[in-house]
Design a protein around this motif. Structure first.
Motif, PDB file in Angstrom:
ATOM      1  N   ASP A   1       5.706  -3.291   4.030  1.00 44.65           N
ATOM      2  CA  ASP A   1       4.460  -3.415   2.982  1.00 44.65           C
ATOM      3  C   ASP A   1       3.972  -2.109   2.768  1.00 44.65           C
ATOM      4  OD1 ASP A   1       4.980  -6.309   3.047  1.00 44.65           O
ATOM      5  OD2 ASP A   1       3.504  -6.404   4.647  1.00 44.65           O
ATOM      6  N   LEU A   2       4.619  -0.659   3.282  1.00 42.83           N
ATOM      7  CA  LEU A   2       3.903   0.358   3.128  1.00 42.83           C
ATOM      8  C   LEU A   2       5.086   1.308   2.546  1.00 42.83           C
ATOM      9  CD1 LEU A   2       2.501   0.934   6.680  1.00 42.83           C
ATOM     10  CD2 LEU A   2       1.088   0.468   4.374  1.00 42.83           C
ATOM     11  N   LEU A   3       4.547   2.138   1.372  1.00 44.60           N
ATOM     12  CA  LEU A   3       5.396   2.923   0.734  1.00 44.60           C
ATOM     13  C   LEU A   3       4.915   4.264   0.952  1.00 44.60           C
ATOM     14  CD1 LEU A   3       5.757   1.172  -2.535  1.00 44.60           C
ATOM     15  CD2 LEU A   3       7.414   1.054  -0.861  1.00 44.60           C
ATOM     16  N   VAL A   4       5.452   5.602   1.137  1.00 44.67           N
ATOM     17  CA  VAL A   4       5.088   6.790   1.097  1.00 44.67           C
ATOM     18  C   VAL A   4       5.642   7.713  -0.113  1.00 44.67           C
ATOM     19  CG1 VAL A   4       4.534   6.770   3.444  1.00 44.67           C
ATOM     20  CG2 VAL A   4       6.665   7.527   2.953  1.00 44.67           C
ATOM     21  N   THR A   5       5.019   8.704  -0.222  1.00 46.40           N
ATOM     22  CA  THR A   5       5.738   9.843  -1.128  1.00 46.40           C
ATOM     23  C   THR A   5       5.403  11.230  -0.577  1.00 46.40           C
ATOM     24  OG1 THR A   5       3.683  10.402  -2.623  1.00 46.40           O
ATOM     25  CG2 THR A   5       5.059   8.575  -3.078  1.00 46.40           C
ATOM     26  N   ALA A   6       6.321  12.298  -0.821  1.00 46.27           N
ATOM     27  CA  ALA A   6       5.980  13.499  -0.255  1.00 46.27           C
ATOM     28  C   ALA A   6       6.671  14.479  -1.036  1.00 46.27           C
ATOM     29  CB  ALA A   6       6.725  13.684   1.126  1.00 46.27           C
TER      30      ALA A   6
ATOM     31  N   ALA B   1       5.771   7.772  -9.228  1.00 42.23           N
ATOM     32  CA  ALA B   1       5.878   6.922 -10.387  1.00 42.23           C
ATOM     33  C   ALA B   1       6.312   5.545  -9.824  1.00 42.23           C
ATOM     34  CB  ALA B   1       7.098   7.341 -11.401  1.00 42.23           C
ATOM     35  N   ASP B   2       7.329   5.705  -8.944  1.00 43.67           N
ATOM     36  CA  ASP B   2       7.822   4.105  -8.399  1.00 43.67           C
ATOM     37  C   ASP B   2       6.649   3.623  -7.436  1.00 43.67           C
ATOM     38  OD1 ASP B   2       9.537   2.243  -8.047  1.00 43.67           O
ATOM     39  OD2 ASP B   2      10.490   2.999  -6.057  1.00 43.67           O
ATOM     40  N   ALA B   3       6.015   4.457  -6.717  1.00 43.47           N
ATOM     41  CA  ALA B   3       4.794   3.979  -5.974  1.00 43.47           C
ATOM     42  C   ALA B   3       3.755   3.326  -6.990  1.00 43.47           C
ATOM     43  CB  ALA B   3       4.214   5.054  -5.142  1.00 43.47           C
ATOM     44  N   ALA B   4       3.434   4.022  -8.223  1.00 42.45           N
ATOM     45  CA  ALA B   4       2.516   3.303  -8.952  1.00 42.45           C
ATOM     46  C   ALA B   4       3.037   2.146  -9.656  1.00 42.45           C
ATOM     47  CB  ALA B   4       2.313   4.615 -10.118  1.00 42.45           C
TER      48      ALA B   4
ATOM     49  N   ASP C   1      -1.315  12.952 -13.465  1.00 41.42           N
ATOM     50  CA  ASP C   1      -0.794  12.773 -14.913  1.00 41.42           C
ATOM     51  C   ASP C   1       0.857  12.087 -14.554  1.00 41.42           C
ATOM     52  OD1 ASP C   1      -2.213  14.370 -16.298  1.00 41.42           O
ATOM     53  OD2 ASP C   1      -1.334  16.095 -15.989  1.00 41.42           O
ATOM     54  N   GLU C   2       1.469  12.038 -13.479  1.00 37.67           N
ATOM     55  CA  GLU C   2       2.619  11.244 -12.983  1.00 37.67           C
ATOM     56  C   GLU C   2       2.026   9.946 -13.006  1.00 37.67           C
ATOM     57  OE1 GLU C   2       5.334  12.545  -9.881  1.00 37.67           O
ATOM     58  OE2 GLU C   2       4.317  14.577  -9.795  1.00 37.67           O
ATOM     59  N   LEU C   3       1.142   9.517 -12.377  1.00 38.12           N
ATOM     60  CA  LEU C   3       0.682   8.147 -12.244  1.00 38.12           C
ATOM     61  C   LEU C   3       0.162   7.394 -13.419  1.00 38.12           C
ATOM     62  CD1 LEU C   3      -1.318   8.410  -8.857  1.00 38.12           C
ATOM     63  CD2 LEU C   3       0.873   8.098  -9.214  1.00 38.12           C
ATOM     64  N   ALA C   4      -0.378   8.155 -14.497  1.00 42.30           N
ATOM     65  CA  ALA C   4      -1.253   7.564 -15.314  1.00 42.30           C
ATOM     66  C   ALA C   4      -0.303   6.566 -16.221  1.00 42.30           C
ATOM     67  CB  ALA C   4      -1.812   8.402 -16.230  1.00 42.30           C
ATOM     68  N   PRO C   5       0.698   6.736 -16.509  1.00 41.48           N
ATOM     69  CA  PRO C   5       1.441   5.901 -17.574  1.00 41.48           C
ATOM     70  C   PRO C   5       1.956   4.652 -16.784  1.00 41.48           C
ATOM     71  CG  PRO C   5       2.604   7.995 -17.449  1.00 41.48           C
ATOM     72  CD  PRO C   5       1.641   7.964 -16.349  1.00 41.48           C
ATOM     73  N   HIS C   6       1.941   4.527 -15.504  1.00 40.65           N
ATOM     74  CA  HIS C   6       2.396   3.435 -14.670  1.00 40.65           C
ATOM     75  C   HIS C   6       1.252   2.661 -14.192  1.00 40.65           C
ATOM     76  CE1 HIS C   6       6.096   5.471 -15.307  1.00 40.65           C
ATOM     77  NE2 HIS C   6       5.642   6.530 -14.598  1.00 40.65           N
ATOM     78  N   ILE C   7       0.074   2.934 -14.165  1.00 40.55           N
ATOM     79  CA  ILE C   7      -0.917   2.162 -13.409  1.00 40.55           C
ATOM     80  C   ILE C   7      -1.704   1.359 -14.342  1.00 40.55           C
ATOM     81  CG2 ILE C   7      -3.213   2.631 -12.268  1.00 40.55           C
ATOM     82  CD1 ILE C   7      -1.949   4.650 -10.881  1.00 40.55           C
TER      83      ILE C   7
ATOM     84  N   VAL D   1       0.787  -1.209   0.165  1.00 40.58           N
ATOM     85  CA  VAL D   1      -0.058   0.064  -0.114  1.00 40.58           C
ATOM     86  C   VAL D   1       1.022   1.402  -0.162  1.00 40.58           C
ATOM     87  CG1 VAL D   1      -1.558   1.289   1.136  1.00 40.58           C
ATOM     88  CG2 VAL D   1      -1.915  -1.101   1.325  1.00 40.58           C
ATOM     89  N   ALA D   2       0.464   2.279  -0.989  1.00 40.66           N
ATOM     90  CA  ALA D   2       1.358   3.446  -0.871  1.00 40.66           C
ATOM     91  C   ALA D   2       0.484   4.562  -0.596  1.00 40.66           C
ATOM     92  CB  ALA D   2       1.904   3.775  -2.282  1.00 40.66           C
ATOM     93  N   VAL D   3       0.884   5.573   0.172  1.00 39.97           N
ATOM     94  CA  VAL D   3       0.416   6.809   0.768  1.00 39.97           C
ATOM     95  C   VAL D   3       0.960   7.706  -0.104  1.00 39.97           C
ATOM     96  CG1 VAL D   3      -0.726   8.281   2.404  1.00 39.97           C
ATOM     97  CG2 VAL D   3      -0.278   5.895   3.009  1.00 39.97           C
ATOM     98  N   LEU D   4       0.152   8.402  -1.009  1.00 39.10           N
ATOM     99  CA  LEU D   4       0.705   9.510  -1.938  1.00 39.10           C
ATOM    100  C   LEU D   4       0.311  10.831  -1.596  1.00 39.10           C
ATOM    101  CD1 LEU D   4       0.643   6.793  -3.717  1.00 39.10           C
ATOM    102  CD2 LEU D   4       1.091   8.284  -5.526  1.00 39.10           C
ATOM    103  N   GLY D   5       1.346  11.794  -1.098  1.00 39.04           N
ATOM    104  CA  GLY D   5       1.013  13.206  -0.514  1.00 39.04           C
ATOM    105  C   GLY D   5       0.744  13.108   0.903  1.00 39.04           C
ATOM    106  N   THR D   6       1.816  12.459   1.618  1.00 44.46           N
ATOM    107  CA  THR D   6       1.599  12.219   3.045  1.00 44.46           C
ATOM    108  C   THR D   6       1.863  13.387   3.946  1.00 44.46           C
ATOM    109  OG1 THR D   6       2.649  10.164   2.289  1.00 44.46           O
ATOM    110  CG2 THR D   6       2.248  10.556   4.790  1.00 44.46           C
TER     111      THR D   6
END
Length: 270
Positions: free
Chosen positions: A30-35, A56-59, A79-85, A5-10
């Motif tokens: 098992d947890l990822l974060v972005t900031a 992008a790595d989280a996606a 826009d950042e996530l779309a190419p990777h999801i 599970v990734a929390v984006l914009g923590t």
């Protein structure tokens, strides 16, 4: 299989969710974060033992992505996530006013999206999180979302058409209570009490009243009537509240909050 599970914009809400999940038994591995700021990412990594990554790595790596960014930042993030999801990912949006349809359109390819409106008491594990399914989300996706947000309070499923009303009631709801406590504290000072004593009296009264509402099963009218003696102090106060249109003002305020939520969903900033 272990789910990542990734929390984006923590920010505050994202961190509250992260810490709640860990307390509920999720392994930090098992947890990822972005900031947005590197120092914030390092702070989260140090505090919780989770891995800080790029969006992008989280996606690419996470099975579930929780978008906890501000509504005005969602376009850039998507826009950042779309190419990777891909369609085997679950995307959970906690951004106010952003519809599942608008997210699905940006991501494409049948990606399941669930919309959640949490409120700030998630910071103390007493949140109310309202959950709605997008067009591709399954019952399992909703159950998984409930498991995550259940770590920081209660959850409620509603049709997405009711999300704006729920935002007005529970999303913004804590602010109304804080406003009421502020006004009552000022009244206590006017009546001759020191601020700290007025504050303590009101806060404990609020906690007690909330527990009674939750646990007694009684209608709020009945609970109010139990405090309201004939020709007593409470009925005198209630008469003044009614005379000044407090009930009507509350209804109008919630309608205004609902309308603003609708405007945010349509992209209006005015």
């Amino acid at each position: 299989m272990t789910q990542k599970v990734a929390v984006l914009g923590t920010g505050k809400i994202g961190e509250a969710l992260l810490s709640g999940m860990i307390r509920a038994g999720w392994a930090p591995a098992d947890l990822l974060v972005t900031a947005r700021r590197p120092e914030r990412a390092e702070e989260l990594r140090t505090r919780y033992g989770v891995e800080a990554v790029s969006n992008a790595d989280a996606a690419k790596r996470a099975d579930t992505l929780i978008l906890a960014a501000k509504p005005q930042d969602m376009g850039r993030l998507l826009d950042e996530l779309a190419p990777h999801i891909t369609a085997d990912r679950l995307v959970i949006s906690a951004a106010a006013g952003i519809t599942t349809a608008s997210i699905e359109e940006r991501l494409g390819d049948g990606v399941p999206v669930v919309r959640v409106m949490p409120n700030t008491p998630v910071l103390v594990d007493e949140g109310m999180s309202v959950i709605s399914a997008g067009s591709h989300a399954s019952a399992a996706d909703l159950a998984h979302t409930e498991e995550i947000f259940g770590a920081v309070g209660k959850t409620l499923r509603v049709p997405e058409s009711q999300q704006d009303a729920c935002t007005a009631l529970s999303g913004s709801g804590p602010a109304y209570f804080f406003y009421l406590v502020e006004a009552m504290t000022d009244a206590g000072i006017l009546l001759g009490l020191p601020r700290d004593k007025a504050h303590d009296l009101i806060v404990q009264s609020a906690i007690g009243a909330a527990v009674m509402l939750r646990d007694s099963g009684e209608h709020p009218v009945r609970l109010r009537e139990n405090v309201t003696s004939p020709a007593g102090t409470t009925i005198s106060a209630i008469r003044e509240l009614e005379k000044h249109g407090v009930r009507a003002a509350l209804i109008a305020a919630l309608e205004a909050a609902r309308d603003r939520s609708r405007a945010l969903a349509s992209g209006s900033n005015s």
